[in-house]
Design an enzyme around this catalytic site. Sequence first.
Site, short mmCIF file in Angstrom:
data_model
loop_
_atom_site.label_atom_id
_atom_site.label_comp_id
_atom_site.label_asym_id
_atom_site.label_seq_id
_atom_site.Cartn_x
_atom_site.Cartn_y
_atom_site.Cartn_z
N ALA A 120 40.82 26.02 -26.76
CA ALA A 120 41.81 25.04 -26.31
C ALA A 120 43.22 25.55 -26.59
CB ALA A 120 41.57 23.71 -27.01
N ARG B 32 45.71 24.39 -27.98
CA ARG B 32 46.29 24.10 -29.30
C ARG B 32 45.81 25.07 -30.38
NH1 ARG B 32 42.56 20.25 -27.99
NH2 ARG B 32 40.78 19.94 -29.38
N TYR B 33 44.78 25.87 -30.05
CA TYR B 33 44.21 26.78 -31.05
C TYR B 33 44.62 28.24 -30.84
CZ TYR B 33 41.16 22.81 -32.04
OH TYR B 33 40.67 21.57 -32.37
N ILE B 34 45.19 28.57 -29.71
CA ILE B 34 45.52 29.97 -29.43
C ILE B 34 47.03 30.13 -29.28
CG2 ILE B 34 43.30 30.56 -28.39
CD1 ILE B 34 44.46 30.01 -25.67
#
Length: 917
Positions: A127, A129-131
């Site tokens: 997602a 928001r994680y990368i």
Amino acid sequence: MSEQEEMNSEQNEEKPGKPAETHRTIQLSGMYENWFLDYASYVILERAVPEIDDGLKPVQRRIFHSMKNLDDGRFNKVANIIGHTMQYHPHGDASIGDALVQLGQKELVVETQGNWGNVLTGDSAAAPRYIEARLSKFAHDVVFNPKTTEWKLSYDGRNKEPVSLPVKFPLLLAQGVEGIAVGLASKILPHNFNELIDASIKCLKNEPFELFPDFYTGGLADCSKYNEGLRGGRVRLRAKIGQLDKKTLVITEIPFGTTTTSLIDSVIAANDKGKIKIRKIDDNTAEKVEIVIHLAPGISPDQTIDALYAFTNCEVSISPNSCVIANGKPAFLSVHKILEHNTKRTLELLRQELMIRMDELEKEWHLSSLEKIFIENRIYHDIEQSESWEEVVEAIDKGLKPFTKYLKKPVTEDDIIRLTEIKIKRISKYNSFKADEHIQSLESEMEEVQNHLKHIVDYTINFFRQIKKKHGAGRERRTELRSFDTIEAAAVAANNEKLYVNRAEGFAGTSLKKDEFVCDCSDLDDMIVFRENGTFIVTKVNSKAFVGENIIHIDIFRKNDDRTIYNLVYRDGRKGPWMVKRFAVLSVTRDKEYDLTAGNPDSKVFYFSANPNGEAETIKVLLRPKPKLKKTSFEFNFADLAIKNKNAKGNILTKHAVKQIYKRDGGISTLGARDIWYDETVKRLNTEQRGQYVGAFHADDKLLHVFAGGEFKLSGYDLSTHFDEDLLLLQKFDPETIFSVIYLEGETQLYYLKRFQIEEDTALNKRINFIGEHPQAVLKHWLTDSSPRLSLEFDLNAKGQKPEDEEVNVADFVAVKSVKAKGKRLSNKEIQKIKLLESLHPEPEVEQTQSDDSSLDNSDSKIAEIEQDQVETKVIAGEEISEVKNEEDSSVEKKDEAEGEQKNRRSEPPSQMELEF
């Protein structure tokens, strides 16, 4: 007025505040012409097709612009980048996120951190928001420059965005692009980073260049029909498949556009359909592709590799369509034209940057010179008596006038205002020496910039070279360019069916399981059926088909098979002579009936045999007794009969009535050795004289493979054999040959010499190492001469003296030992160079000789095409001999003799083979 009209008028009178209803008519054609075309133009120009100048779609350009605005050298959350990009891109976060992930996976302009998915396996990225992501150093060097960027308002007018980025590199060709618009599509394949730079340099030098795609998934590519990326072109891509052993294949690289998941699914589907036969398949892919295929027992690895290419996604075709936006409208341009445009644009951008820099330097030189004059000549004292601002400006202008001759441009009021803003502290600490040095440095840089502008082409070439030097490491070509051979699906399909026949009723097929079993086959095969009346037919294998009564032979038909020879004895008509013939069936028309006899009614076949390697048996012929017939039996050897065309009438075996014919001896093949060539371009064996001649092969002969890593193996000479990438030498194997090898021993790095013979049983289809397992061991020379000689040159010794050269007779120096023996060290001195000398006992050159069986018209198994009226008839057993031969027969024989002489003149591979690495 009608009642309805009166009622309506009354209702309107009752409701005076309600407006009268109105109707508007819109033509459908107008809607199509205006609305649809507007939408199509918007999708083409603003969504799907890249701009030729910077090679970017609008969403990609807006992403880069946003990342530049956010850039502080650190990684930013992808979610943050997406949100920032939405100021410029009105189509939602999903399209921005997908485009950013694709850019990140290409590892060129965007540097990534976190789980960005895997292009090899098809796994999606985490997602947003994680990368995280940031611009790469390459992007900072070639993509951005606000001074040369043209700007426009964003979709809502609140912000500015670039019309196109000043990219100084053929980014479009490096990344590739794919987009589908309304009635238009664009598909530009990615190319190699370093090759694009080299091509740009050649373009600037007006030299010809070539461009072929390079894919980050690796694999093999046949770009012979690339057509410079234009419509109508095609690129064939193949996976790289290696053979671990007889039962295991491994796929290490996959075609572009596929994933390991889709490729495995296609392999499983082909196995379920019976096209290939595998036992299991394992996916060990991580950072690199590794798909291990375990074959079923008794399945050929080479045939399975061809079948994988024919029936699975191990081979795919891509059709490019190079479409870009040029001058505000779509244009179909070749990759050469795109590169030329990008190269010229890079030159112009560099020219603009130099001119801007020149203007900045001139302004800075002018201001620095004014400041020096103003401070050193104490002109600031002239404003002490001034009472107004106008008087201050006038006093300074008056004080500067004597020095304007030293300036390159006139003094403006803005220049004077800037002088008045100099602080007292700066005046008090002014250093004229440093000021002079600064002005000199500006002048030096101005001269340099002026020189670059004068030699702008050389400057651009150097710019590309610096880009390659700085960013080209690790961007070598991944996809190997190669010409592919055409794989016939029927020839490589696994046998997934069984063929049965009912000879009496004349039916054949795969569903007649209660009848006679013929052989294993595939549903792509053709079958050839011979009947008792002397006719035959070739038809497709299916579940059940009527192929004619009284079947005498049925088998799978192989097109252009010149090794299978049919021997036939038939009676010509009801009372005609008994004829004998040998023939091959090379090519036919499917479902067409052919007659092997002379065509007379009531002809009948009495003896038939099919020989897969041209065997010629001996038959016993028993004649019916009759008065004055002294000899009632005789033997006939088919080896005495020439191989003719299937339409030939044949030779007369006898004119007497035959009681019985039976086979006496099996006989041997009368076909000559099979001439084999190796085509390095496609890395395949062939019999069409393409590539390097390997030799003439009989049934049990073997090929010797020598590999770069100091290994060898033996294999058969089947035309479907695949060859490893590290193959150094391919030759016909002779078990009597003594091989001499010079190699650099891995642990000591000293030269060793060994001699050995190869045992066929130990090396058949198995790699044998002969220089040791140490990774630093290096093969230097491979010699097949019986008595080779060497000359050794040495380096300087510890005393600075160079020893005299030594001569080594290999046969006397070391004995013949096993393959695994270490051998003998060549010298105690440090060897600088090894020269190969002429052999003491050179082997005589031997002309290549084909099969010397004089009974064959064509010894290399090519069948002479003789028409039915060009037949020599002869009584084999009996007193009478009649010959019918015309001039055309003699011309055919002369042609065959000429071909034979030409083949005899073809030289054998050299007997003294020396291979130096």
